[in-house]
Design an enzyme around this catalytic site. Sequence first.
Site, PDB file in Angstrom:
ATOM      1  N   MET A  30      41.346   6.154 -39.430  1.00 27.25           N
ATOM      2  CA  MET A  30      40.178   5.325 -39.117  1.00 27.25           C
ATOM      3  C   MET A  30      40.662   3.985 -38.547  1.00 27.25           C
ATOM      4  SD  MET A  30      37.237   6.258 -41.794  1.00 27.25           S
ATOM      5  CE  MET A  30      37.774   5.295 -43.179  1.00 27.25           C
ATOM      6  N   HIS A  34      48.794   0.943 -40.519  1.00 30.40           N
ATOM      7  CA  HIS A  34      49.831   0.242 -41.295  1.00 30.40           C
ATOM      8  C   HIS A  34      51.041   1.164 -41.426  1.00 30.40           C
ATOM      9  CE1 HIS A  34      48.487   2.770 -44.548  1.00 30.40           C
ATOM     10  NE2 HIS A  34      47.259   2.287 -44.456  1.00 30.40           N
ATOM     11  N   HIS A  37      50.635   4.882 -41.990  1.00 29.34           N
ATOM     12  CA  HIS A  37      50.288   5.684 -40.804  1.00 29.34           C
ATOM     13  C   HIS A  37      51.523   5.919 -39.930  1.00 29.34           C
ATOM     14  CE1 HIS A  37      46.234   3.721 -41.579  1.00 29.34           C
ATOM     15  NE2 HIS A  37      45.943   5.006 -41.603  1.00 29.34           N
ATOM     16  N   ASP A 152      45.436   9.155 -50.954  1.00 29.76           N
ATOM     17  CA  ASP A 152      44.091   9.705 -51.144  1.00 29.76           C
ATOM     18  C   ASP A 152      44.250  11.130 -51.645  1.00 29.76           C
ATOM     19  OD1 ASP A 152      42.454   7.483 -49.972  1.00 29.76           O
ATOM     20  OD2 ASP A 152      43.730   7.929 -48.267  1.00 29.76           O
ATOM     21  N   GLN A 155      41.230  13.540 -51.710  1.00 31.62           N
ATOM     22  CA  GLN A 155      40.902  13.893 -50.320  1.00 31.62           C
ATOM     23  C   GLN A 155      41.846  14.985 -49.808  1.00 31.62           C
ATOM     24  OE1 GLN A 155      39.975  10.969 -47.026  1.00 31.62           O
ATOM     25  NE2 GLN A 155      42.112  11.283 -46.508  1.00 31.62           N
ATOM     26  N   ARG A 189      42.583  -1.298 -46.735  1.00 30.82           N
ATOM     27  CA  ARG A 189      41.725  -2.192 -47.516  1.00 30.82           C
ATOM     28  C   ARG A 189      42.478  -3.404 -48.069  1.00 30.82           C
ATOM     29  NH1 ARG A 189      36.566   0.250 -48.647  1.00 30.82           N
ATOM     30  NH2 ARG A 189      36.589   2.342 -47.807  1.00 30.82           N
TER      31      ARG A 189
HETATM   32  O1  PAF Z   1      41.889   8.819 -44.946  1.00 26.67           O
HETATM   33  C1  PAF Z   1      41.269   8.452 -43.926  1.00 26.67           C
HETATM   34  O2  PAF Z   1      41.647   7.523 -43.184  1.00 26.67           O
HETATM   35  C2  PAF Z   1      39.974   9.159 -43.558  1.00 26.67           C
HETATM   36  O3  PAF Z   1      39.285   9.568 -44.694  1.00 26.67           O
HETATM   37  C3  PAF Z   1      40.193  10.332 -42.602  1.00 26.67           C
HETATM   38  C4  PAF Z   1      41.042  11.422 -43.236  1.00 26.67           C
HETATM   39  C5  PAF Z   1      40.853   9.862 -41.314  1.00 26.67           C
HETATM   40  C6  PAF Z   1      38.844  10.974 -42.236  1.00 26.67           C
HETATM   41  O4  PAF Z   1      38.010  10.065 -41.568  1.00 26.67           O
END
Ligand code: PAF
Length: 285
Positions: A30, A34, A37, A152, A155, A189
Amino acid sequence: MYIIKTIDCLYKKIQFFKKKGKTLGLVPTMGNLHKGHIELILLAKKHADIVIVSIFINPMQFDNTLDLKNYPQTFLEDYLILKKEKIDILFAPETPEIYPNSINMHTYIEVPKLSKIIEGKSRPGHFTGVTTIIGKLFNLIQPNFAFFGEKDYQQLLIIKTFVKELNYPIKIISMPTIRLKNGLAFSSRNRYLNNLELKKAPFLYKTIKKTINIIIKNNGNKLHETIDFAKQSLIQKGFLVDIFNVYNLKTLNFFSKKNKKNIILASVWLGNTRLIDNEKFILLN
Ligand code: PAF
């Protein structure tokens, strides 16, 4: 690096690379990139010929419109990072390209149970938004590999579940959480934290580690007291604790002494910022 904003252009580029027999690796983000990523991108480069990074602040996964409005948008900085990392395609669509009609009426992908518990209970609809956008990105890009961070954790588990159950021919590759020296997990965040909060934030991971040591020392006994103690320490430091508990690593059911592989999942508020973190551990009985 190709910067692509439309689905039409994306399809053309993807077909071009597929025809050449190239493997594709997707790093969905998104934005507000940082070190976490960047490490995912480096991992993607090791696995795939072509690395695609998507930047899309997905409105469907925000349960709170203010949170969505305030989510950091740093496109220029992100672009420069991606250029430096020499990725192949940046897919950065506008919202109407992805959701031409009302989001509320949109078809969705939902993993039952797993998406409703823990973080999903605190943020209704959040994981349905995540799985839906990831499913859409997978259909649009058809990558061979997709890369996600373990910070996450819920997720990640949910994404792995729907990929398996809906037979997406995509290998999900995860990477351990990247941290500052003081233990604070990299997160978009963290940007919201003021100086005082930045000093306090590493206490979350310290508390998780300390709690794991106590649980292991007690051989899983007196778990409630241990968790209560951890929560109280966090509250005293100024955190508001939403989630702090021990779960089965695979099912995310609450801890039972029979479980060998466990994880502490934590979600706390520090001022106006929601921080999440986790750590796995093994209990040998
Ligand atoms: O973890 C994230 O940045 C988001 O939840 C993702 C996996 C890109 C989905 O929008």
